[in-house]
Scaffold this active site. Structure first.
Site, PDB file in Angstrom:
ATOM      1  N   LYS A   1      49.796  -1.440  -0.034  1.00 46.55           N
ATOM      2  CA  LYS A   1      48.415  -1.488  -0.930  1.00 46.55           C
ATOM      3  C   LYS A   1      47.865  -2.724  -0.696  1.00 46.55           C
ATOM      4  CE  LYS A   1      45.824  -1.098  -4.135  1.00 46.55           C
ATOM      5  NZ  LYS A   1      44.539  -2.040  -3.941  1.00 46.55           N
TER       6      LYS A   1
ATOM      7  N   GLU B   1      53.828 -12.478  -8.461  1.00 45.86           N
ATOM      8  CA  GLU B   1      53.536 -13.631  -8.459  1.00 45.86           C
ATOM      9  C   GLU B   1      52.001 -13.724  -8.844  1.00 45.86           C
ATOM     10  OE1 GLU B   1      54.796 -16.198  -7.148  1.00 45.86           O
ATOM     11  OE2 GLU B   1      56.750 -15.556  -5.979  1.00 45.86           O
TER      12      GLU B   1
ATOM     13  N   CYS C   1      45.939 -19.521  -5.788  1.00 53.89           N
ATOM     14  CA  CYS C   1      46.490 -19.270  -6.790  1.00 53.89           C
ATOM     15  C   CYS C   1      47.121 -20.619  -7.194  1.00 53.89           C
ATOM     16  CB  CYS C   1      47.838 -18.357  -6.658  1.00 53.89           C
ATOM     17  SG  CYS C   1      48.683 -18.524  -5.131  1.00 53.89           S
TER      18      CYS C   1
ATOM     19  N   GLY D   1      48.905 -10.947  -7.688  1.00 52.83           N
ATOM     20  CA  GLY D   1      47.599 -10.699  -8.314  1.00 52.83           C
ATOM     21  C   GLY D   1      47.421 -11.226  -9.701  1.00 52.83           C
ATOM     22  N   SER D   2      46.598 -10.677 -10.290  1.00 54.56           N
ATOM     23  CA  SER D   2      46.239 -11.225 -11.862  1.00 54.56           C
ATOM     24  C   SER D   2      47.244 -11.258 -12.686  1.00 54.56           C
ATOM     25  CB  SER D   2      44.848 -10.754 -12.209  1.00 54.56           C
ATOM     26  OG  SER D   2      45.212  -9.289 -12.412  1.00 54.56           O
TER      27      SER D   2
ATOM     28  N   GLU E   1      42.665 -19.139 -16.010  1.00 46.78           N
ATOM     29  CA  GLU E   1      42.519 -19.382 -14.583  1.00 46.78           C
ATOM     30  C   GLU E   1      40.762 -18.939 -14.163  1.00 46.78           C
ATOM     31  OE1 GLU E   1      44.321 -16.447 -11.856  1.00 46.78           O
ATOM     32  OE2 GLU E   1      44.916 -18.126 -10.809  1.00 46.78           O
TER      33      GLU E   1
ATOM     34  N   VAL F   1      47.140  -7.554 -14.791  1.00 50.43           N
ATOM     35  CA  VAL F   1      47.649  -6.453 -13.892  1.00 50.43           C
ATOM     36  C   VAL F   1      49.234  -6.463 -13.694  1.00 50.43           C
ATOM     37  CG1 VAL F   1      47.304  -4.983 -11.993  1.00 50.43           C
ATOM     38  CG2 VAL F   1      45.521  -5.943 -12.655  1.00 50.43           C
ATOM     39  N   GLY F   2      49.585  -7.573 -13.528  1.00 50.41           N
ATOM     40  CA  GLY F   2      51.106  -8.274 -13.374  1.00 50.41           C
ATOM     41  C   GLY F   2      51.777  -7.678 -14.501  1.00 50.41           C
TER      42      GLY F   2
HETATM   43  P1  NAD Z   1      43.994  -8.195  -9.027  1.00 52.78           P
HETATM   44  O1  NAD Z   1      45.217  -8.273 -10.114  1.00 52.78           O
HETATM   45  O2  NAD Z   1      42.915  -7.798  -9.388  1.00 52.78           O
HETATM   46  O3  NAD Z   1      44.379  -7.073  -7.789  1.00 52.78           O
HETATM   47  C1  NAD Z   1      45.757  -7.571  -7.112  1.00 52.78           C
HETATM   48  C2  NAD Z   1      46.073  -6.435  -6.482  1.00 52.78           C
HETATM   49  O4  NAD Z   1      46.699  -5.231  -7.375  1.00 52.78           O
HETATM   50  C3  NAD Z   1      44.862  -5.696  -5.671  1.00 52.78           C
HETATM   51  O5  NAD Z   1      45.600  -4.882  -4.358  1.00 52.78           O
HETATM   52  C4  NAD Z   1      44.246  -4.482  -6.696  1.00 52.78           C
HETATM   53  O6  NAD Z   1      43.825  -3.298  -6.076  1.00 52.78           O
HETATM   54  C5  NAD Z   1      45.831  -4.229  -7.351  1.00 52.78           C
HETATM   55  N1  NAD Z   1      45.604  -3.610  -8.736  1.00 52.78           N
HETATM   56  C6  NAD Z   1      44.408  -3.649  -9.434  1.00 52.78           C
HETATM   57  N2  NAD Z   1      44.843  -2.947 -10.589  1.00 52.78           N
HETATM   58  C7  NAD Z   1      46.107  -2.449 -10.483  1.00 52.78           C
HETATM   59  C8  NAD Z   1      46.754  -1.330 -11.006  1.00 52.78           C
HETATM   60  N3  NAD Z   1      46.487  -1.173 -12.400  1.00 52.78           N
HETATM   61  N4  NAD Z   1      48.153  -0.946 -10.871  1.00 52.78           N
HETATM   62  C9  NAD Z   1      48.299  -1.388  -9.541  1.00 52.78           C
HETATM   63  N5  NAD Z   1      47.766  -2.167  -8.643  1.00 52.78           N
HETATM   64  C10 NAD Z   1      46.692  -2.730  -9.172  1.00 52.78           C
HETATM   65  O7  NAD Z   1      44.016  -9.557  -8.538  1.00 52.78           O
HETATM   66  P2  NAD Z   1      43.024 -10.255  -7.371  1.00 52.78           P
HETATM   67  O8  NAD Z   1      41.715 -10.457  -8.005  1.00 52.78           O
HETATM   68  O9  NAD Z   1      43.038  -9.427  -6.081  1.00 52.78           O
HETATM   69  O10 NAD Z   1      43.805 -11.653  -7.034  1.00 52.78           O
HETATM   70  C11 NAD Z   1      43.400 -12.882  -7.683  1.00 52.78           C
HETATM   71  C12 NAD Z   1      44.598 -13.179  -8.656  1.00 52.78           C
HETATM   72  O11 NAD Z   1      45.935 -13.313  -7.694  1.00 52.78           O
HETATM   73  C13 NAD Z   1      44.565 -14.510  -9.281  1.00 52.78           C
HETATM   74  O12 NAD Z   1      45.049 -14.286 -10.484  1.00 52.78           O
HETATM   75  C14 NAD Z   1      45.426 -15.120  -8.372  1.00 52.78           C
HETATM   76  O13 NAD Z   1      46.206 -16.415  -9.166  1.00 52.78           O
HETATM   77  C15 NAD Z   1      46.601 -14.393  -8.107  1.00 52.78           C
HETATM   78  N6  NAD Z   1      47.263 -14.773  -6.829  1.00 52.78           N
HETATM   79  C16 NAD Z   1      48.476 -15.269  -7.180  1.00 52.78           C
HETATM   80  C17 NAD Z   1      49.298 -15.759  -6.064  1.00 52.78           C
HETATM   81  C18 NAD Z   1      50.883 -16.118  -6.264  1.00 52.78           C
HETATM   82  O14 NAD Z   1      51.684 -16.340  -5.141  1.00 52.78           O
HETATM   83  N7  NAD Z   1      51.317 -16.623  -7.596  1.00 52.78           N
HETATM   84  C19 NAD Z   1      48.889 -15.710  -4.694  1.00 52.78           C
HETATM   85  C20 NAD Z   1      47.561 -15.146  -4.688  1.00 52.78           C
HETATM   86  C21 NAD Z   1      46.723 -14.787  -5.675  1.00 52.78           C
END
Ligand code: NAD
Length: 496
Positions: free
Chosen positions: A177, A252, A286, A230-231, A387, A234-235
């Protein structure tokens, strides 16, 4: 205006629309008038279908020899290599970053495909002695089953491959996804795996929004593991749901990375590292350098040289080879970054340069923010703790190495930290005491290499690592195997 091309989900080896029949669009962040395509707006029904396909494919796939599984990844890497330029250009148009950085994103994907395909001919377990006679003991890896792979938009090829590659090699079947901001690149990646003949159901692609397509994947009872990048917000939700359902979850998440500059540093190098680390990918990595912890004896020359360097940065479309600072991903992110700049000012930090949206000629249709440097940032400020994920960094002052390390460690995150020093004692003290999963000495906070484990401490994750040999741990369980060839029942721990 011509209707944008419609792309599809990929389930059980077939391309199909979402059950809802609805689509969403992907726009160029440098020019909203360019729409790159329409993509299926999937929901729980589509997810269930994809999970069923992955489940059907699983038994046969887990029985496929590991080197044979890995060959598909190697062949995908070869095609990525052939199509690198085309994919890089599309990435800049869909995600915004400069063409140079898009090429590096694709290259990282290629490197990782080759690396992890090699792991398919290792996939080592251990042998160890048994305490009883005529008994043999060993460990082997076992795939965890059907997995969900959820990815962000900032590395549209590299991050998905960090998950898809080891999932395939490990013998898992997956539902991918991707982020709703970069669905085109995800579709092209899926097409590449289709073109190398990956059996139907081994990798399935579901487009859509997080709440509608990501959340049902996380909570689906047949999905045995989630790999999420991701964020933090959400994580955290993902971890809570996975914990209740007793499923594997690797995270991550965000970070607040720091670059420390000691008085004995090569200031010129430290400035270049700060500019690259803070403003590459418009600060949307990130590992972006969002805190510059500078010793007071180096602060004035460092600040002066950094401002001179930043003033030379051209902001614009990533397709322009002169541009160093490309747009941020979308309107929402632009407003979030501008809001943080406002918060920083209110908290008493001083904007040395930037601090505003760019709206003049050439910027009308995109999400452009000037490269922003604060001074007088202190650990108690929100801009030093949260962040921002945009082209914003801040200088923090320190008078000792101990204090610099304490400031670096003072946030809830712990992904990447760098120190510029020529002193061996400072170097090893930093290596020893920094609470970050990735540490650099005299190198920027960004620029991971695929053979090294990648991941963060504290709230950046939950202890897992991507890339490197550790990436297989995300997708496998360890099985301890004992073979007794004594021909009798032997009882352990000395029982007669
Ligand atoms: P996000 O958490 O908004 O989205 C990430 C993914 O999760 C997307 O595919 C999104 O559709 C999905 N998502 C959103 N809500 C969800 C839910 N309720 N259930 C399941 N999936 C859901 O993050 P973003 O804005 O896409 O990315 C930016 C963030 O990612 C930043 O915080 C960044 O630091 C982090 N990031 C971390 C790393 C790492 O390796 N540590 C690498 C890249 C980005």
């Amino acid at each position: 205006m011509a209707k944008p091309k419609e792309y599809l989900n990929y389930i059980a080896g077939k391309w199909m629309p979402a059950r809802s029949g609805e689509f969403f669009e992907s726009e160029n962040p440098a020019d909203h008038t360019e729409v790159l395509g329409s993509f299926p707006r999937s929901n729980a029904e589509d997810v269930s279908e994809a999970v069923a396909a992955a489940k059907d494919a699983y038994q046969e796939w887990m029985r496929t020899p590991v080197p044979e599984r890995a060959d598909y990844v190697m062949r995908a890497g070869l095609i990525l290599e052939e199509r690198k330029e085309e994919l890089s250009e599309l990435m800049t148009r869909e995600m915004g970053k400069t063409l140079k950085e898009s090429r590096a994103d694709v290259q990282e994907g290629i490197d990782f495909c080759f690396y992890i395909a090699g792991e398919g001919r290792r996939f080592f377990g251990h042998t160890m002695p048994a305490e009883l006679r005529s008994k043999f003991s060993m460990t082997v890896r076992h795939p965890i089953g059907v997995v969900g792979l959820i990815t962000p938009w900032n590395f549209p090829i590299a991050i998905p491959l960090w998950k898809i590659g080891p999932a395939i090699v490990s013998g898992c079947t997956s539902i991918f996804k991707p982020a709703e901001d970069t669905p085109l690149l995800a579709t092209l990646l899926m097409e590449i795996f289709e073109s190398v003949g990956l059996p139907p159901g081994v990798l399935n692609l579901i487009h859509g929004y997080g709440e509608e397509a990501g959340a049902p994947l996380v909570s689906h009872p047949e999905v045995r593991g989630i790999s999420f990048t991701g964020s933090l917000e959400v994580g955290r939700q993902t971890a809570e749901i996975c914990a209740r359902l007793m499923k594997r979850c690797s995270l991550e998440l965000g970070s607040k990375n720091a670059l420390i500059v000691m008085p004995d540093a090569d200031v010129g190098l430290a400035v270049e590292a700060a500019a690259w680390g803070a403003f590459a990918t418009s600060g949307q990595r990130c590992t972006a350098t969002s805190r510059l912890i500078v010793h007071e004896d180096a602060r004035d020359p460092f600040t002066e040289a950094l401002l001179a360097r930043v003033s030379k940065m051209k902001v614009g479309s990533g397709l322009d080879p002169e541009v160093e600072l490309a747009p941020v991903i979308n309107e929402k992110q632009k407003h979030r970054v501008l809001e943080y700049i406002g918060i920083g000012k209110q908290e008493g930090a001083l904007v040395l340069t930037g601090g505003e949206e760019l709206t003049g000629p050439g910027y009308e249709n995109g999400n452009f923010i000037a490269p922003t440097v604060f001074s007088g940032m202190t650990s108690d400020m929100r801009i030093a703790q949260e962040e921002i994920f945009g082209p914003v960094t801040g200088i923090m002052s320190t008078s000792s190495l101990d204090e610099a390390i304490a400031i670096a460690n003072s946030t809830k995150y712990g992904l990447s930290c760098s120190i510029y020093t020529r002193d061996i004692t400072s170097t090893f003290k930093a290596i020893n005491e920094l609470e970050f999963g990735v540490v650099y000495i005299n190198a920027p906070t960004i620029g991971a290499e695929v053979q090294l484990p990648f991941g963060g401490m504290k709230s950046t994750g939950n202890g897992h690592r991507e890339a490197g040999p550790q990436s297989l741990d995300e997708f496998t369980e360890w099985k301890a195997v004992s073979v007794d060839f004594s021909g009798r029942i032997q009882k352990a721990q000395g029982i007669d």
